[in-house]
Design a protein around this motif. Structure first.
Motif, PDB file in Angstrom:
ATOM      1  N   GLN A 225       0.895  -1.067   0.140  1.00 31.67           N
ATOM      2  CA  GLN A 225       0.009  -0.052   0.086  1.00 31.67           C
ATOM      3  C   GLN A 225       0.857   1.229   0.025  1.00 31.67           C
ATOM      4  O   GLN A 225       2.027   1.536   0.794  1.00 31.67           O
ATOM      5  CB  GLN A 225      -0.887  -0.071   1.173  1.00 31.67           C
ATOM      6  N   PRO A 226       0.858   2.097  -0.618  1.00 33.70           N
ATOM      7  CA  PRO A 226       1.399   3.432  -0.968  1.00 33.70           C
ATOM      8  C   PRO A 226       1.434   4.179   0.439  1.00 33.70           C
ATOM      9  O   PRO A 226       2.361   4.804   0.711  1.00 33.70           O
ATOM     10  CB  PRO A 226       0.718   4.205  -2.114  1.00 33.70           C
ATOM     11  N   TRP A 227       0.427   4.180   1.066  1.00 33.18           N
ATOM     12  CA  TRP A 227       0.251   4.945   2.474  1.00 33.18           C
ATOM     13  C   TRP A 227       1.200   4.190   3.410  1.00 33.18           C
ATOM     14  O   TRP A 227       1.775   5.090   4.255  1.00 33.18           O
ATOM     15  CB  TRP A 227      -1.158   5.171   2.779  1.00 33.18           C
TER      16      TRP A 227
ATOM     17  N   ILE B 275       0.288  10.455  11.280  1.00 36.03           N
ATOM     18  CA  ILE B 275      -1.054  10.141  11.870  1.00 36.03           C
ATOM     19  C   ILE B 275      -2.334  10.521  10.997  1.00 36.03           C
ATOM     20  O   ILE B 275      -3.019   9.777  10.645  1.00 36.03           O
ATOM     21  CB  ILE B 275      -1.492  10.978  13.166  1.00 36.03           C
ATOM     22  N   GLY B 276      -1.943  11.797  10.057  1.00 34.92           N
ATOM     23  CA  GLY B 276      -3.096  11.779   9.033  1.00 34.92           C
ATOM     24  C   GLY B 276      -3.048  10.810   7.882  1.00 34.92           C
ATOM     25  O   GLY B 276      -3.893  10.706   7.422  1.00 34.92           O
TER      26      GLY B 276
ATOM     27  N   HIS C  14      -5.388   6.842   4.920  1.00 34.54           N
ATOM     28  CA  HIS C  14      -4.901   6.060   4.282  1.00 34.54           C
ATOM     29  C   HIS C  14      -4.507   6.352   2.822  1.00 34.54           C
ATOM     30  O   HIS C  14      -4.648   5.740   1.900  1.00 34.54           O
ATOM     31  CB  HIS C  14      -5.908   4.881   3.957  1.00 34.54           C
ATOM     32  N   SER C  15      -3.773   7.658   3.022  1.00 42.47           N
ATOM     33  CA  SER C  15      -3.392   8.352   1.643  1.00 42.47           C
ATOM     34  C   SER C  15      -1.965   9.045   1.947  1.00 42.47           C
ATOM     35  O   SER C  15      -1.802   9.784   3.240  1.00 42.47           O
ATOM     36  CB  SER C  15      -4.118   9.431   1.222  1.00 42.47           C
ATOM     37  N   PRO C  16      -0.849   8.831   1.319  1.00 45.42           N
ATOM     38  CA  PRO C  16       0.321   9.929   1.415  1.00 45.42           C
ATOM     39  C   PRO C  16       0.121  11.465   1.645  1.00 45.42           C
ATOM     40  O   PRO C  16       0.889  11.916   1.911  1.00 45.42           O
ATOM     41  CB  PRO C  16       1.111   9.331   0.226  1.00 45.42           C
TER      42      PRO C  16
END
Length: 124
Positions: free
Chosen positions: A66-68, A111-112, A117-119
C-alpha cells in the motif's frame, strides 16, 4: 490474529510514544536532569519496539504494498532523525526546540496518513 487488538496496541503505543517524546523534548530544551533517569532512557525503547512490531504486523495483514504504508515508513524515518536532534544531538536549547516542533509536525503528518490511508495525509 485479532486485527482490532493489534490495532489497539499500535494506537496505544503511538499515543504513549508521542506523549513521552513531547515530555523528553521539553526536558531536553530546559536541560533537565530527568532525562538521565534510567526509566526515562529505557521506556521509550520498549514503547517504540511495541509500536514497531504492531505496525509491521498490521502492515503484513493489510498488505505492505500500500502506498500509504510506505509514506508512513518514510515519515517515520524523518521523525526519528529529527527527534534525535530534539532530544540528544541539538547543540542549543533553541535548536532542540525547533527540532521538537518539526518532529511533532512530522508525527502529525504520519497520523494523517494513518487516518486517511493516503500519502497526502491531512490534505487528501
Amino acid at each position: 490474529m485479532n486485527y482490532l487488538l493489534i490495532k489497539h496496541v499500535h494506537v496505544t503505543a503511538v499515543t504513549l510514544s508521542i506523549l513521552l517524546f513531547a515530555l523528553r523534548s521539553y526536558w531536553s530544551v530546559i536541560d533537565s536532569d530527568k532525562l538521565r533517569n534510567k526509566a526515562v532512557r529505557i521506556l521509550p525503547h520498549i514503547i517504540d519496539t511495541i509500536l514497531l512490531v504492531a505496525g509491521v504486523t498490521l502492515a503484513a495483514v493489510i498488505g505492505p504494498e500500500q502506498p500509504w504504508i510506505l509514506a508512513k515508513i518514510v515519515g517515520l524515518l524523518f521523525y526519528i532523525g529529527v527527534g534525535t536532534i530534539a532530544i540528544k544531538r541539538g547543540k542549543t536549547p533553541k535548536s532542540r526546540a525547533i527540532a521538537a516542533i518539526i518532529a511533532i509536525a512530522i508525527f502529525a503528518y504520519i497520523i494523517g496518513i494513518a487516518l486517511s490511508h493516503s500519502p497526502l495525509s491531512w490534505f487528501a
